[in-house]
Design a protein around this motif. Structure first.
Motif, PDB file in Angstrom:
ATOM      1  N   TYR A 149       0.807  -1.220   0.000  1.00  0.00           N
ATOM      2  CA  TYR A 149       0.000   0.000   0.000  1.00  0.00           C
ATOM      3  C   TYR A 149       0.843   1.276   0.000  1.00  0.00           C
ATOM      4  CZ  TYR A 149      -3.880  -3.128   0.785  1.00  0.00           C
ATOM      5  OH  TYR A 149      -4.810  -4.135   0.632  1.00  0.00           O
ATOM      6  N   GLU A 150       2.033   1.218   0.564  1.00  0.00           N
ATOM      7  CA  GLU A 150       2.879   2.414   0.630  1.00  0.00           C
ATOM      8  C   GLU A 150       3.637   2.655  -0.670  1.00  0.00           C
ATOM      9  OE1 GLU A 150       6.839   4.090   3.014  1.00  0.00           O
ATOM     10  OE2 GLU A 150       5.696   2.424   3.867  1.00  0.00           O
ATOM     11  N   ASP A 151       4.203   1.604  -1.236  1.00  0.00           N
ATOM     12  CA  ASP A 151       5.111   1.767  -2.372  1.00  0.00           C
ATOM     13  C   ASP A 151       4.506   1.422  -3.727  1.00  0.00           C
ATOM     14  OD1 ASP A 151       7.463   2.561  -0.880  1.00  0.00           O
ATOM     15  OD2 ASP A 151       7.479   0.527  -0.086  1.00  0.00           O
ATOM     16  N   ILE A 152       3.540   0.517  -3.737  1.00  0.00           N
ATOM     17  CA  ILE A 152       2.920   0.106  -5.004  1.00  0.00           C
ATOM     18  C   ILE A 152       1.572   0.797  -5.167  1.00  0.00           C
ATOM     19  CG2 ILE A 152       2.034  -1.858  -6.328  1.00  0.00           C
ATOM     20  CD1 ILE A 152       4.151  -3.574  -4.820  1.00  0.00           C
ATOM     21  N   GLY A 153       0.762   0.739  -4.143  1.00  0.00           N
ATOM     22  CA  GLY A 153      -0.459   1.526  -4.078  1.00  0.00           C
ATOM     23  C   GLY A 153      -1.332   1.457  -5.311  1.00  0.00           C
ATOM     24  N   LEU A 154      -1.706   2.629  -5.815  1.00  0.00           N
ATOM     25  CA  LEU A 154      -2.654   2.719  -6.920  1.00  0.00           C
ATOM     26  C   LEU A 154      -2.052   2.368  -8.277  1.00  0.00           C
ATOM     27  CD1 LEU A 154      -4.578   5.905  -5.798  1.00  0.00           C
ATOM     28  CD2 LEU A 154      -5.537   3.608  -6.049  1.00  0.00           C
ATOM     29  N   ALA A 155      -0.749   2.142  -8.316  1.00  0.00           N
ATOM     30  CA  ALA A 155      -0.152   1.695  -9.578  1.00  0.00           C
ATOM     31  C   ALA A 155      -0.560   0.252  -9.877  1.00  0.00           C
ATOM     32  CB  ALA A 155       1.369   1.808  -9.523  1.00  0.00           C
ATOM     33  N   ASN A 156      -0.853  -0.503  -8.815  1.00  0.00           N
ATOM     34  CA  ASN A 156      -1.307  -1.891  -8.952  1.00  0.00           C
ATOM     35  C   ASN A 156      -2.142  -2.231  -7.729  1.00  0.00           C
ATOM     36  OD1 ASN A 156      -1.716  -4.600  -9.359  1.00  0.00           O
ATOM     37  ND2 ASN A 156       0.426  -5.204  -9.208  1.00  0.00           N
ATOM     38  N   ILE A 195      -8.277  23.123  -1.857  1.00  0.00           N
ATOM     39  CA  ILE A 195      -7.042  22.379  -1.609  1.00  0.00           C
ATOM     40  C   ILE A 195      -7.037  21.057  -2.379  1.00  0.00           C
ATOM     41  CG2 ILE A 195      -7.780  21.008   0.391  1.00  0.00           C
ATOM     42  CD1 ILE A 195      -5.106  21.847   1.716  1.00  0.00           C
ATOM     43  N   LYS A 196      -5.863  20.611  -2.788  1.00  0.00           N
ATOM     44  CA  LYS A 196      -5.702  19.340  -3.510  1.00  0.00           C
ATOM     45  C   LYS A 196      -4.720  18.462  -2.727  1.00  0.00           C
ATOM     46  CE  LYS A 196      -8.120  20.431  -7.264  1.00  0.00           C
ATOM     47  NZ  LYS A 196      -8.671  21.707  -6.779  1.00  0.00           N
ATOM     48  N   PHE A 197      -5.257  17.433  -2.077  1.00  0.00           N
ATOM     49  CA  PHE A 197      -4.400  16.505  -1.342  1.00  0.00           C
ATOM     50  C   PHE A 197      -3.818  15.440  -2.275  1.00  0.00           C
ATOM     51  CE2 PHE A 197      -7.597  17.624   2.065  1.00  0.00           C
ATOM     52  CZ  PHE A 197      -6.740  18.441   2.773  1.00  0.00           C
ATOM     53  N   TYR A 198      -4.663  14.938  -3.167  1.00  0.00           N
ATOM     54  CA  TYR A 198      -4.239  13.837  -4.047  1.00  0.00           C
ATOM     55  C   TYR A 198      -3.717  14.380  -5.375  1.00  0.00           C
ATOM     56  CZ  TYR A 198      -4.467   9.999  -7.376  1.00  0.00           C
ATOM     57  OH  TYR A 198      -4.151   9.096  -8.351  1.00  0.00           O
ATOM     58  N   LYS A 199      -2.526  13.932  -5.725  1.00  0.00           N
ATOM     59  CA  LYS A 199      -1.931  14.258  -7.029  1.00  0.00           C
ATOM     60  C   LYS A 199      -1.498  12.947  -7.669  1.00  0.00           C
ATOM     61  CE  LYS A 199      -0.356  18.727  -5.294  1.00  0.00           C
ATOM     62  NZ  LYS A 199       0.801  19.586  -4.950  1.00  0.00           N
ATOM     63  N   PHE A 200      -2.118  12.619  -8.794  1.00  0.00           N
ATOM     64  CA  PHE A 200      -1.896  11.288  -9.354  1.00  0.00           C
ATOM     65  C   PHE A 200      -0.498  11.147  -9.944  1.00  0.00           C
ATOM     66  CE2 PHE A 200      -3.139  13.392 -13.265  1.00  0.00           C
ATOM     67  CZ  PHE A 200      -2.499  12.676 -14.267  1.00  0.00           C
ATOM     68  N   LYS A 201       0.033   9.933  -9.835  1.00  0.00           N
ATOM     69  CA  LYS A 201       1.303   9.584 -10.446  1.00  0.00           C
ATOM     70  C   LYS A 201       1.036   9.005 -11.832  1.00  0.00           C
ATOM     71  CE  LYS A 201       4.257  10.560  -7.116  1.00  0.00           C
ATOM     72  NZ  LYS A 201       5.208   9.635  -6.498  1.00  0.00           N
ATOM     73  N   ILE A 202       2.038   9.071 -12.685  1.00  0.00           N
ATOM     74  CA  ILE A 202       1.870   8.586 -14.059  1.00  0.00           C
ATOM     75  C   ILE A 202       2.040   7.064 -14.092  1.00  0.00           C
ATOM     76  CG2 ILE A 202       2.752   8.697 -16.421  1.00  0.00           C
ATOM     77  CD1 ILE A 202       3.660  11.552 -15.804  1.00  0.00           C
ATOM     78  N   ASN A 203       0.925   6.382 -14.173  1.00  0.00           N
ATOM     79  CA  ASN A 203       0.905   4.935 -14.376  1.00  0.00           C
ATOM     80  C   ASN A 203      -0.464   4.598 -14.945  1.00  0.00           C
ATOM     81  OD1 ASN A 203      -0.963   4.097 -12.041  1.00  0.00           O
ATOM     82  ND2 ASN A 203       0.644   5.237 -10.957  1.00  0.00           N
ATOM     83  N   ASN A 204      -0.589   3.448 -15.530  1.00  0.00           N
ATOM     84  CA  ASN A 204      -1.804   3.105 -16.272  1.00  0.00           C
ATOM     85  C   ASN A 204      -3.073   3.224 -15.434  1.00  0.00           C
ATOM     86  OD1 ASN A 204      -0.378   2.611 -18.597  1.00  0.00           O
ATOM     87  ND2 ASN A 204      -0.196   0.396 -18.242  1.00  0.00           N
ATOM     88  N   GLU A 249      -3.720   4.836 -12.443  1.00  0.00           N
ATOM     89  CA  GLU A 249      -4.078   6.179 -11.996  1.00  0.00           C
ATOM     90  C   GLU A 249      -4.404   7.095 -13.172  1.00  0.00           C
ATOM     91  OE1 GLU A 249      -2.171   7.796  -8.187  1.00  0.00           O
ATOM     92  OE2 GLU A 249      -0.722   6.277  -8.816  1.00  0.00           O
ATOM     93  N   ASN A 250      -3.701   6.914 -14.295  1.00  0.00           N
ATOM     94  CA  ASN A 250      -4.045   7.690 -15.496  1.00  0.00           C
ATOM     95  C   ASN A 250      -5.493   7.446 -15.890  1.00  0.00           C
ATOM     96  OD1 ASN A 250      -1.484   8.693 -15.684  1.00  0.00           O
ATOM     97  ND2 ASN A 250      -0.830   7.360 -17.353  1.00  0.00           N
ATOM     98  N   ASN A 251      -5.883   6.183 -15.849  1.00  0.00           N
ATOM     99  CA  ASN A 251      -7.239   5.818 -16.238  1.00  0.00           C
ATOM    100  C   ASN A 251      -8.270   6.383 -15.261  1.00  0.00           C
ATOM    101  OD1 ASN A 251      -8.992   4.431 -18.066  1.00  0.00           O
ATOM    102  ND2 ASN A 251      -9.288   2.839 -16.522  1.00  0.00           N
ATOM    103  N   LEU A 252      -7.978   6.284 -13.942  1.00  0.00           N
ATOM    104  CA  LEU A 252      -8.871   6.856 -12.947  1.00  0.00           C
ATOM    105  C   LEU A 252      -9.048   8.356 -13.159  1.00  0.00           C
ATOM    106  CD1 LEU A 252      -7.812   5.216  -9.545  1.00  0.00           C
ATOM    107  CD2 LEU A 252      -9.879   4.761 -10.849  1.00  0.00           C
ATOM    108  N   ASN A 253      -7.942   9.027 -13.414  1.00  0.00           N
ATOM    109  CA  ASN A 253      -7.974  10.470 -13.609  1.00  0.00           C
ATOM    110  C   ASN A 253      -8.748  10.848 -14.869  1.00  0.00           C
ATOM    111  OD1 ASN A 253      -7.006  13.109 -12.669  1.00  0.00           O
ATOM    112  ND2 ASN A 253      -5.844  13.135 -14.574  1.00  0.00           N
ATOM    113  N   LYS A 254      -8.541  10.068 -15.921  1.00  0.00           N
ATOM    114  CA  LYS A 254      -9.239  10.316 -17.185  1.00  0.00           C
ATOM    115  C   LYS A 254     -10.753  10.157 -17.013  1.00  0.00           C
ATOM    116  CE  LYS A 254      -9.568   8.558 -21.922  1.00  0.00           C
ATOM    117  NZ  LYS A 254      -9.099   7.503 -22.868  1.00  0.00           N
ATOM    118  N   ILE A 255     -11.161   9.074 -16.342  1.00  0.00           N
ATOM    119  CA  ILE A 255     -12.591   8.816 -16.122  1.00  0.00           C
ATOM    120  C   ILE A 255     -13.212   9.923 -15.284  1.00  0.00           C
ATOM    121  CG2 ILE A 255     -14.227   7.271 -14.963  1.00  0.00           C
ATOM    122  CD1 ILE A 255     -12.356   4.941 -15.764  1.00  0.00           C
ATOM    123  N   ASN A 256     -12.488  10.332 -14.237  1.00  0.00           N
ATOM    124  CA  ASN A 256     -12.998  11.376 -13.358  1.00  0.00           C
ATOM    125  C   ASN A 256     -13.186  12.699 -14.105  1.00  0.00           C
ATOM    126  OD1 ASN A 256     -12.309  13.652 -11.058  1.00  0.00           O
ATOM    127  ND2 ASN A 256     -13.458  11.916 -10.244  1.00  0.00           N
TER     128      ASN A 256
END
Length: 399
Positions: free
Chosen positions: A272-279, A374-383, A385-392
């Motif tokens: 959850y700390e290092d891989i997280g939303l990338a997988n 305020i913006k707490f979450y800033k997405f990292k570039i990976n498939n 999170e990119n997809n989540l951000n695009k859908i949102n």
């Protein structure tokens, strides 16, 4: 014969090993004792970190009437007796071991007396009190975490312990080996030292003596004198750094030490700390592997661990989630975050239910006014999170 660990139980705060955040100069418990004042509290931490020792030291320093009960072993009548004693004496400190297992009957009879101050409890638990202790008890206590002891703390305790063992002969590398095996548990370290001492005919404690009586292989000290916690750190950093071979090597070292608990905890953190939303699927896979190991045991358990560690190392990485929650917590701790908007409070009739709108989204404010942009979450570039951000973004733009 009294055990070494019991002989060394601290009588005063100055005897406490570690816990400087509580008993160091001008720290909270030190100042409470200095002011001859104590409040109900819960001490929580891993086994062998000194919870009971700290409670004993507090009682001895204050020299107050006290009793010790175990939430599991002692029954309701034992608690009734303490209450009657408190009424006669005017005040009593009640140390409750395993307080997280205290049933409702015992809690109910204690609550009014804790509330009035007639009984001051010092609860001891290995469980996180925020999850395991009844809120009614918890709200009446200050909660203090008893930190894991460092290697230096354990070493200091062991060297102090040698003074209680006549004519003991023990070299520095043997002390270091016991520190590794103890894994932060001073009581375990002292027990091993004492058993090793009495298992010899001349008081000479060697690595060979330790190997003969300890079931956990002593590998780090024997082979390369590396630090146990350095191995754990290297395990996580190898996975974070996507070095699959190094990750397997450090997993192997931990498996040779048969330290499954630390493997389980560290892998869960890494997921959850290092891989997280990338997988995000890796978290459930780690938990499934842990359950498989519990079912299989060792040596077969090494196989599911290997499978999931390889995937973790090869997986894309993202720490966006930990950055986001830490940012939110830091903002909260600074204060001045304002109030919940009225339209999303429980009693509001102005709330707009997103499912009733196109794309299941409607523009309305959720954060307090003071931090609404305020913006707490800033997405990292990976498939993922990119997809989540695009859908949102599409959901909002199409509305």
């Amino acid at each position: 014969m009294e055990l070494l660990a019991n002989k060394m139980r601290p009588k005063k705060l100055n005897d406490i090993i570690g816990q400087d955040h509580l008993v160091g100069k001008n720290k909270i418990i030190r100042n409470l004792i200095k002011n001859k004042k104590i409040f109900s509290m819960i001490l929580y931490g891993a086994p062998g970190t000194g919870k009971t020792s700290l409670a004993d030291a507090i009682i001895n320093e204050l020299n107050k009437n006290h009793r010790l009960l175990n939430a599991v072993i002692n029954n309701k009548s034992d608690f009734d007796i303490v209450i009657e004693e408190a009424k006669m004496l005017g005040e009593i400190i009640l140390v409750i071991d395993e307080i997280h297992r205290m049933n409702k009957d015992k809690q109910d009879i204690l609550l009014p007396y804790i509330e009035s101050g007639l009984i001051i409890i010092i609860g001891l638990t290995t469980s996180n009190p925020y999850h395991s202790i009844n809120p009614a008890i918890r709200s009446r206590c200050q909660i203090f975490k008893v930190n894991p002891l460092t290697n230096n703390d354990i070493k200091k305790g062991l060297k102090k312990g040698t003074k209680y063992l006549d004519n003991i002969k023990v070299k520095e590398d043997v002390i270091d080996a016991i520190v590794v095996v103890a894994s932060g548990d001073l009581r375990s370290a002292l027990n091993l030292l004492e058993m090793a001492y009495y298992s010899t005919n001349d008081g000479n404690v060697t690595i060979e003596v330790l190997k003969a009586i300890n079931s956990k292989p002593i590998i780090y000290i024997d082979k390369n004198n590396s630090n146990y916690y350095d191995v754990i750190s290297a395990f996580q950093k190898s996975i974070r750094g996507s070095d699959v071979n190094a990750a397997l090597y450090y997993l192997g070292l931990l498996l040779e030490a048969e330290d499954l608990d630390i493997i389980f905890r560290r892998m869960t953190v890494i997921a959850y700390e290092d891989i997280g939303l990338a997988n995000p699927g890796i978290g459930p896979k780690v938990l499934a592997a842990i359950e498989a190991v519990k079912l299989l045991g060792l040596p077969e358990g090494r196989i599911p661990l290997s499978v999931v560690v390889i995937e973790m190392a090869l997986s894309p990485k993202s720490n966006s989630a930990i950055i986001a929650i830490d940012s939110a917590i830091n903002t909260i701790r600074k204060g001045n975050t304002g109030n919940i908007p009225n339209h999303i409070k429980t009693s509001s009739k102005e709330y707009k239910y997103p499912h009733n709108y196109k794309n299941y989204w409607i523009d309305q404010q959720y954060l307090p006014n003071e931090i609404k942009d305020i913006k707490f979450y800033k997405f990292k570039i990976n498939n993922y999170e990119n997809n989540l951000n695009k859908i949102n973004n599409e959901m909002r733009n199409k509305h």
